[in-house]
Design a protein around this motif. Structure first.
Motif, PDB file in Angstrom:
ATOM      1  N   GLN A   1      18.379  -7.628  25.066  1.00  0.00           N
ATOM      2  CA  GLN A   1      19.109  -7.415  26.316  1.00  0.00           C
ATOM      3  C   GLN A   1      18.866  -8.527  27.334  1.00  0.00           C
ATOM      4  O   GLN A   1      19.688  -8.687  28.258  1.00  0.00           O
ATOM      5  CB  GLN A   1      18.713  -6.061  26.901  1.00  0.00           C
ATOM      6  CG  GLN A   1      19.191  -4.902  26.068  1.00  0.00           C
ATOM      7  CD  GLN A   1      18.823  -3.579  26.664  1.00  0.00           C
ATOM      8  OE1 GLN A   1      17.731  -3.046  26.411  1.00  0.00           O
ATOM      9  NE2 GLN A   1      19.684  -3.000  27.457  1.00  0.00           N
TER      10      GLN A   1
ATOM     11  N   HIS B   1      13.042  -2.580  19.338  1.00  0.00           N
ATOM     12  CA  HIS B   1      13.983  -2.014  20.319  1.00  0.00           C
ATOM     13  C   HIS B   1      15.396  -2.321  19.840  1.00  0.00           C
ATOM     14  O   HIS B   1      16.164  -3.017  20.494  1.00  0.00           O
ATOM     15  CB  HIS B   1      13.734  -2.624  21.707  1.00  0.00           C
ATOM     16  CG  HIS B   1      14.343  -1.862  22.847  1.00  0.00           C
ATOM     17  ND1 HIS B   1      13.629  -1.420  23.928  1.00  0.00           N
ATOM     18  CD2 HIS B   1      15.635  -1.478  23.068  1.00  0.00           C
ATOM     19  CE1 HIS B   1      14.436  -0.809  24.795  1.00  0.00           C
ATOM     20  NE2 HIS B   1      15.654  -0.822  24.278  1.00  0.00           N
TER      21      HIS B   1
ATOM     22  N   TRP C   1      13.487   1.117  34.710  1.00  0.00           N
ATOM     23  CA  TRP C   1      14.476   0.369  33.921  1.00  0.00           C
ATOM     24  C   TRP C   1      15.541  -0.128  34.880  1.00  0.00           C
ATOM     25  O   TRP C   1      16.243   0.686  35.491  1.00  0.00           O
ATOM     26  CB  TRP C   1      15.126   1.247  32.840  1.00  0.00           C
ATOM     27  CG  TRP C   1      16.072   0.396  32.017  1.00  0.00           C
ATOM     28  CD1 TRP C   1      17.408   0.216  32.234  1.00  0.00           C
ATOM     29  CD2 TRP C   1      15.720  -0.419  30.898  1.00  0.00           C
ATOM     30  NE1 TRP C   1      17.919  -0.659  31.310  1.00  0.00           N
ATOM     31  CE2 TRP C   1      16.912  -1.073  30.490  1.00  0.00           C
ATOM     32  CE3 TRP C   1      14.535  -0.668  30.198  1.00  0.00           C
ATOM     33  CZ2 TRP C   1      16.939  -1.954  29.413  1.00  0.00           C
ATOM     34  CZ3 TRP C   1      14.558  -1.551  29.148  1.00  0.00           C
ATOM     35  CH2 TRP C   1      15.746  -2.171  28.754  1.00  0.00           C
TER      36      TRP C   1
ATOM     37  N   TYR D   1      16.789   9.619  31.730  1.00  0.00           N
ATOM     38  CA  TYR D   1      17.925   9.174  32.538  1.00  0.00           C
ATOM     39  C   TYR D   1      18.695  10.331  33.164  1.00  0.00           C
ATOM     40  O   TYR D   1      19.145  10.247  34.298  1.00  0.00           O
ATOM     41  CB  TYR D   1      18.869   8.288  31.707  1.00  0.00           C
ATOM     42  CG  TYR D   1      18.258   6.934  31.448  1.00  0.00           C
ATOM     43  CD1 TYR D   1      17.503   6.671  30.306  1.00  0.00           C
ATOM     44  CD2 TYR D   1      18.375   5.915  32.404  1.00  0.00           C
ATOM     45  CE1 TYR D   1      16.899   5.442  30.100  1.00  0.00           C
ATOM     46  CE2 TYR D   1      17.773   4.681  32.206  1.00  0.00           C
ATOM     47  CZ  TYR D   1      17.041   4.463  31.043  1.00  0.00           C
ATOM     48  OH  TYR D   1      16.438   3.236  30.840  1.00  0.00           O
TER      49      TYR D   1
ATOM     50  N   PHE E   1      21.564  -2.298  35.748  1.00  0.00           N
ATOM     51  CA  PHE E   1      20.417  -1.404  35.958  1.00  0.00           C
ATOM     52  C   PHE E   1      19.267  -2.098  36.695  1.00  0.00           C
ATOM     53  O   PHE E   1      18.241  -1.477  36.962  1.00  0.00           O
ATOM     54  CB  PHE E   1      19.851  -0.948  34.607  1.00  0.00           C
ATOM     55  CG  PHE E   1      20.567   0.204  33.953  1.00  0.00           C
ATOM     56  CD1 PHE E   1      21.677  -0.018  33.147  1.00  0.00           C
ATOM     57  CD2 PHE E   1      20.136   1.511  34.135  1.00  0.00           C
ATOM     58  CE1 PHE E   1      22.337   1.039  32.514  1.00  0.00           C
ATOM     59  CE2 PHE E   1      20.786   2.576  33.505  1.00  0.00           C
ATOM     60  CZ  PHE E   1      21.895   2.328  32.703  1.00  0.00           C
TER      61      PHE E   1
ATOM     62  N   GLU F   1      10.880   4.438  30.638  1.00  0.00           N
ATOM     63  CA  GLU F   1      12.146   3.985  31.236  1.00  0.00           C
ATOM     64  C   GLU F   1      12.699   5.062  32.158  1.00  0.00           C
ATOM     65  O   GLU F   1      12.704   6.229  31.800  1.00  0.00           O
ATOM     66  CB  GLU F   1      13.226   3.675  30.177  1.00  0.00           C
ATOM     67  CG  GLU F   1      12.993   2.443  29.367  1.00  0.00           C
ATOM     68  CD  GLU F   1      14.097   2.200  28.347  1.00  0.00           C
ATOM     69  OE1 GLU F   1      15.255   2.615  28.593  1.00  0.00           O
ATOM     70  OE2 GLU F   1      13.797   1.647  27.275  1.00  0.00           O
TER      71      GLU F   1
ATOM     72  N   ASN G   1      11.434   2.070  19.936  1.00  0.00           N
ATOM     73  CA  ASN G   1      12.108   2.537  21.138  1.00  0.00           C
ATOM     74  C   ASN G   1      13.272   3.446  20.735  1.00  0.00           C
ATOM     75  O   ASN G   1      14.203   3.008  20.057  1.00  0.00           O
ATOM     76  CB  ASN G   1      12.651   1.358  21.959  1.00  0.00           C
ATOM     77  CG  ASN G   1      13.408   1.847  23.176  1.00  0.00           C
ATOM     78  OD1 ASN G   1      12.808   2.266  24.163  1.00  0.00           O
ATOM     79  ND2 ASN G   1      14.720   1.845  23.119  1.00  0.00           N
ATOM     80  N   GLU G   2      13.189   4.697  21.142  1.00  0.00           N
ATOM     81  CA  GLU G   2      14.307   5.637  21.003  1.00  0.00           C
ATOM     82  C   GLU G   2      14.905   5.668  19.600  1.00  0.00           C
ATOM     83  O   GLU G   2      16.080   5.331  19.384  1.00  0.00           O
ATOM     84  CB  GLU G   2      15.390   5.321  22.030  1.00  0.00           C
ATOM     85  CG  GLU G   2      14.900   5.393  23.451  1.00  0.00           C
ATOM     86  CD  GLU G   2      16.015   5.364  24.469  1.00  0.00           C
ATOM     87  OE1 GLU G   2      17.173   5.150  24.082  1.00  0.00           O
ATOM     88  OE2 GLU G   2      15.729   5.586  25.657  1.00  0.00           O
TER      89      GLU G   2
ATOM     90  N   GLU H   1      23.854  -4.387  28.494  1.00  0.00           N
ATOM     91  CA  GLU H   1      23.776  -2.938  28.327  1.00  0.00           C
ATOM     92  C   GLU H   1      24.513  -2.493  27.067  1.00  0.00           C
ATOM     93  O   GLU H   1      25.437  -1.692  27.084  1.00  0.00           O
ATOM     94  CB  GLU H   1      24.308  -2.238  29.569  1.00  0.00           C
ATOM     95  CG  GLU H   1      24.279  -0.722  29.527  1.00  0.00           C
ATOM     96  CD  GLU H   1      22.971  -0.141  29.050  1.00  0.00           C
ATOM     97  OE1 GLU H   1      21.910  -0.686  29.407  1.00  0.00           O
ATOM     98  OE2 GLU H   1      23.013   0.843  28.283  1.00  0.00           O
ATOM     99  N   TRP H   2      24.084  -3.054  25.914  1.00  0.00           N
ATOM    100  CA  TRP H   2      24.586  -2.654  24.601  1.00  0.00           C
ATOM    101  C   TRP H   2      26.115  -2.616  24.546  1.00  0.00           C
ATOM    102  O   TRP H   2      26.756  -3.597  24.959  1.00  0.00           O
ATOM    103  CB  TRP H   2      23.909  -1.347  24.187  1.00  0.00           C
ATOM    104  CG  TRP H   2      22.415  -1.458  24.276  1.00  0.00           C
ATOM    105  CD1 TRP H   2      21.586  -0.809  25.153  1.00  0.00           C
ATOM    106  CD2 TRP H   2      21.549  -2.308  23.509  1.00  0.00           C
ATOM    107  NE1 TRP H   2      20.277  -1.193  24.965  1.00  0.00           N
ATOM    108  CE2 TRP H   2      20.220  -2.111  23.963  1.00  0.00           C
ATOM    109  CE3 TRP H   2      21.753  -3.229  22.458  1.00  0.00           C
ATOM    110  CZ2 TRP H   2      19.129  -2.803  23.424  1.00  0.00           C
ATOM    111  CZ3 TRP H   2      20.667  -3.910  21.912  1.00  0.00           C
ATOM    112  CH2 TRP H   2      19.374  -3.680  22.393  1.00  0.00           C
TER     113      TRP H   2
ATOM    114  N   TRP I   1      26.368   9.363  33.851  1.00  0.00           N
ATOM    115  CA  TRP I   1      25.232  10.267  33.665  1.00  0.00           C
ATOM    116  C   TRP I   1      24.935  10.974  34.980  1.00  0.00           C
ATOM    117  O   TRP I   1      24.819  10.318  36.036  1.00  0.00           O
ATOM    118  CB  TRP I   1      24.003   9.487  33.201  1.00  0.00           C
ATOM    119  CG  TRP I   1      24.184   8.830  31.857  1.00  0.00           C
ATOM    120  CD1 TRP I   1      25.156   9.084  30.932  1.00  0.00           C
ATOM    121  CD2 TRP I   1      23.373   7.797  31.303  1.00  0.00           C
ATOM    122  NE1 TRP I   1      25.006   8.278  29.841  1.00  0.00           N
ATOM    123  CE2 TRP I   1      23.902   7.487  30.029  1.00  0.00           C
ATOM    124  CE3 TRP I   1      22.245   7.114  31.737  1.00  0.00           C
ATOM    125  CZ2 TRP I   1      23.342   6.522  29.197  1.00  0.00           C
ATOM    126  CZ3 TRP I   1      21.681   6.160  30.915  1.00  0.00           C
ATOM    127  CH2 TRP I   1      22.230   5.871  29.657  1.00  0.00           C
TER     128      TRP I   1
ATOM    129  N   GLU J   1      16.356  14.303  26.957  1.00  0.00           N
ATOM    130  CA  GLU J   1      17.441  14.735  27.829  1.00  0.00           C
ATOM    131  C   GLU J   1      17.458  16.253  27.833  1.00  0.00           C
ATOM    132  O   GLU J   1      17.906  16.880  26.868  1.00  0.00           O
ATOM    133  CB  GLU J   1      18.774  14.202  27.310  1.00  0.00           C
ATOM    134  CG  GLU J   1      19.961  14.540  28.195  1.00  0.00           C
ATOM    135  CD  GLU J   1      21.248  13.952  27.642  1.00  0.00           C
ATOM    136  OE1 GLU J   1      21.387  12.717  27.662  1.00  0.00           O
ATOM    137  OE2 GLU J   1      22.085  14.736  27.141  1.00  0.00           O
TER     138      GLU J   1
END
Ligand SMILES: N=[N+]=NCCCCNC(=O)[C@@H]1[C@H]2[C@H](O)[C@@H](O)[C@H](O)[C@@H](CO)[C@@H]12
Length: 447
Positions: free
Chosen positions: A21, A122, A399, A294, A415, A352, A166-167, A406-407, A325, A224
């Motif tokens: 990123q 990541h 973050w 988030y 951000f 994050e 990561n995630e 951002e992908w 979001w 979440e």
């Protein structure tokens, strides 16, 4: 109005980024392409056709960015290592120039009293491994563990805090269920296999760390919290499925040694039989858990939304970020307390937390971002409430340090605490950076 909040004296305040990123220079100094380097070139994959070819040019501007972190008063910096710089073929002979980049970055951080928190993976996988099936290939766990072991040895003594993945949920859900991240698959058969191999790789890397590493190691997940749209039994069942799929799918195996029962219901005949030894490996104890928070979601039963049969219900009256979001600080507190109740007193870091808003352009070296300041203020208060109610919270990473790639949204979502002018690469700290510096200086008193 500020509140006088007391955070623990040794509370760690940082920011987070990830390699693809921010770094740019994806093929410099012997690096090989990653899956994201290739995926960006798939027409329609990324908004505006953006790529990480330049991003924030951090690969070349890293020394100035460390100076910027120092100026912001940061105590820690969470970043990821690009596997395809280290092992261009994903495995085999290391690329010394790739290792040198991270040695130099870590040495500069340590010289500036900024604690490095290193994420090993990541999302950016070397394409050589993607071409071998990526995380759907059972060997991926061993490729990852070998890469991790190399990094433990390379940065030994300089890095005290490591996280494996990561995630993993996003890798599985976006890459193998919905095809909106690489490898771009929509496969009920491969998604659970990829998730399982991610967890096996995590377990093998933790074992390698125990044998040969120094410091602490953990895992980073996105959580979440789910809320039922009604008190009816169908929505309650939908909530249970959504919660199991997103929040328990990775934590239950790591901490409890078993997958949630709901996953067999969700995946049906595609749900594999996993060897017991795998679950034992995945349960290799970790030292801390990173939580990326988030937003929350409100879910209803939706038989048309297979395989989850649960759909989000828009919270039209609430504030939302540019990612659509909902801004819901209470969800952060409930996440932290839920983890403690369900999995025990594992040390936690918020690895994050942040928001994309439609920031104005900088004017006279300043950029007012009151909504982001308020987002951080309300979420830090929620984190403090969780601390007061017993959460074993050790640190917080905003973050992100800078606006970045951002992908699938490309550069259209910002951000950063620091604005990036992508045409000139000029960095401009936003008001939220000044707010965060005060938070750090006062150890949370000025929130
Ligand atoms: N609907 N919905 N719910 C929220 C689901 C969040 C899943 N995505 C993340 O957490 C990613 C994480 C990533 O590490 C970082 O690389 C990304 O830049 C940030 C911002 O997107 C977040």
């Amino acid at each position: 109005m500020t509140h006088k909040l007391q955070f623990p004296a040794d509370f760690i305040w940082g920011v987070a980024t990830s390699a693809y990123q921010i770094e740019g220079s994806p093929l410099a100094d012997g690096a090989a392409p990653s899956n994201w380097h290739r995926f960006c070139r798939v027409p329609g994959a990324v908004l505006n056709g953006d790529t990480g070819d330049i991003a924030c040019d951090h690969y070349r501007r890293w020394a100035d960015d460390v100076k910027l972190m120092k100026e912001l008063g940061l105590k820690a910096y969470r970043f990821s290592i690009a596997w395809s710089r280290i092992l261009p073929n994903g495995q085999g002979k290391p690329n010394e120039k790739g290792l040198d980049f991270y040695r130099n970055l870590v040495d500069a951080l340590v010289a500036n009293d900024i604690e490095p928190f290193v994420t090993l993976h990541h999302w950016d996988l070397p394409i050589a491994l993607d071409d071998l099936g990526g995380w759907a290939n059972r060997d991926a766990a061993h490729w990852f563990a070998d890469y991790a072991h190399l990094m433990f040895r390379t940065l030994e003594g300089r890095v005290q805090h490591w996280t494996t993945l990561n995630e993993p949920w996003v890798i599985m859900d976006a890459g193998y269920m919905h095809g909106v991240h690489p490898p771009g698959l929509r496969s009920l058969e491969k998604a659970p296999v990829a998730a399982h191999n991610l967890l096996r790789g995590h377990g093998l890397a933790v074992q390698a760390f125990r044998a040969d590493g120094k410091g602490q190691i953990g895992l980073v997940v996105n959580l979440e919290p789910k809320y039922a749209a009604s008190n009816g039994p169908e929505d309650a069942a939908a909530l249970a499925r959504a919660h199991a799929y997103m929040n328990r799918q990775f934590l239950d195996p790591v901490f409890l040694g078993a997958y949630p029962d709901e996953l067999a219901e969700i995946f049906g005949h595609d749900w594999p039989r996993f060897p017991e030894d795998d679950l034992k490996l995945i349960r290799e104890p970790i030292d801390f858990l990173g939580i990326n928070y988030y937003t929350r979601s409100v879910v209803r039963s939706d038989p048309t939304a297979a395989p989850l049969c649960a759909s989000p219900v828009a919270q039209t009256g609430a504030e939302h970020t540019e990612m659509k979001w909902e801004v819901f600080p209470a969800g952060l507190k409930s996440c932290l307390l839920w983890v403690k109740r369900r999995y025990g007193d594992i040390p936690l870091y918020i690895t994050e937390n942040g928001a994309a808003f439609a920031d104005p352009e900088p004017k006279n070296g300043r950029l007012e971002d009151p909504r982001r300041v308020d987002y951080f203020r309300t979420h830090l208060r929620a984190a403090h409430e969780a601390l007061q109610q017993g959460a074993n919270l050790k640190g917080y990473f905003a973050w992100s340090l800078v606006d970045n790639f951002e992908w699938s949204c490309g550069f259209a979502r910002r951000f950063g605490l620091v604005h990036v002018d992508y045409a000139t690469q000029k960095r401009t700290p936003k008001d939220s950076a000044s707010f965060y510096r005060q938070v750090i200086e006062s150890n949370g008193e000025e929130i």
